[in-house]
Each structure stands twice: as structure tokens, then as C-alpha cells.
Design an enzyme around this catalytic site. Structure first.
Site, short mmCIF file in Angstrom:
data_model
loop_
_atom_site.label_atom_id
_atom_site.label_comp_id
_atom_site.label_asym_id
_atom_site.label_seq_id
_atom_site.Cartn_x
_atom_site.Cartn_y
_atom_site.Cartn_z
CD GLU A 38 33.66 12.81 77.86
OE1 GLU A 38 34.81 13.57 78.60
OE2 GLU A 38 32.90 12.26 78.20
CG HIS A 61 35.00 16.74 81.23
ND1 HIS A 61 34.68 17.23 82.57
CD2 HIS A 61 34.01 15.81 80.96
CE1 HIS A 61 33.67 16.64 82.89
NE2 HIS A 61 33.07 15.77 81.88
ZN LIG Z 1 31.68 14.30 82.28
#
Ligand SMILES: [Zn+2]
Length: 138
Positions: A115, A118
């Protein structure tokens, strides 16, 4: 909210640091993550290029600093991504990381690193190797 899938510019940009979080927006993200059986969901995956993400164990991470605990080494595991449906990539990750003084290992450590990537516009299709098996998504 909807899951944004690649290719989309919002998935490849470096996100900004949010001034505040909207509780209703977070609740919608949690509902969406649960609906898709995700292990985590980052704001850019729902179209908001802001530095925060949620996890399946209920934590919200805002502009987190991820510190690898290098003595535990790295692992290579297959990962899926809600923004890249149907594909699995083998990605090298730290086995243990620390965030805000708290240590995370195994799946949690991998979800956090996935994450956090991201938030910098990095997808597993960029840093990983495409493989065949299916796996939980984050
Ligand atoms: Zn992802």
C-alpha cells in the site's frame, strides 16, 4: 467509490500529504475493501491521490514512514492488487517493518509495503515478476 484499475494516471503519481481525512470517505473505503476481500486499499486506488491507506485489520495509515527491520531479511511472495485484476506478481519485500514505533511482520508487513508503494505511484506490475497463482489482493 469505485476501484480504479490500471492503466490510470492516478495510480502512477506521487500522492500529496492530506491535511485531514474525511470519516465518511474512510468508511466507504473500508466497505469497498471488504466487498472486494482486499487486504488493504490505498486512496489513489479510489481516485484520490493522497498519502493514506487502510488495512483489513482496521488500521488507517496516514503518510507513513516505513522503516525496514533489515535483520529479518526479505521475502519473495506472490501478490495481487485490486487495481490489477486477475494478475499476480512475485515481489520482494522486507519481512518485518516498523511504522510509528510499531513492528509488523508477515502478511501485515507485506500489505503495508504494497500500500505504501501505491502512495508513490508504484504498482506490483512495475517492481514484481508476473506469475500464475492466485492470491489475496490488496
Ligand atoms: Zn494494490
Amino acid at each position: 467509490l469505485n476501484i480504479i484499475t490500471a492503466p490510470n494516471d492516478v495510480l502512477t503519481m506521487v500522492c500529496y500529504t492530506p491535511q485531514s481525512l474525511n470519516i465518511n470517505f474512510l468508511a466507504e473505503m473500508f466497505a469497498l475493501m471488504d466487498q472486494h476481500k482486499g487486504l488493504g486499499l490505498a486512496a489513489p486506488q479510489v481516485g484520490l491521490p493522497a498519502r493514506f491507506f487502510i488495512t483489513s485489520w482496521g488500521e488507517v495509515f496516514v503518510d507513513p514512514e516505513i522503516i525496514p527491520i533489515e535483520e529479518y531479511g526479505k521475502v519473495v511472495v506472490p501478490e495481487g492488487c485490486l487495481s490489477i485484476p486477475g494478475e499476480t506478481y512475485e515481489v520482494e519485500r522486507w519481512r518485518v517493518v516498523e511504522v510509528n514505533g510499531k513492528r509488523y511482520g508477515d502478511v501485515a508487513a507485506i500489505v503495508i509495503q504494497h500500500e505504501a508503494d501505491h502512495l508513490d505511484g508504484i504498482l506490483i506490475s512495475e517492481k514484481g515478476k508476473l506469475c500464475q497463482s492466485t492470491t489475496p489482493k490488496s
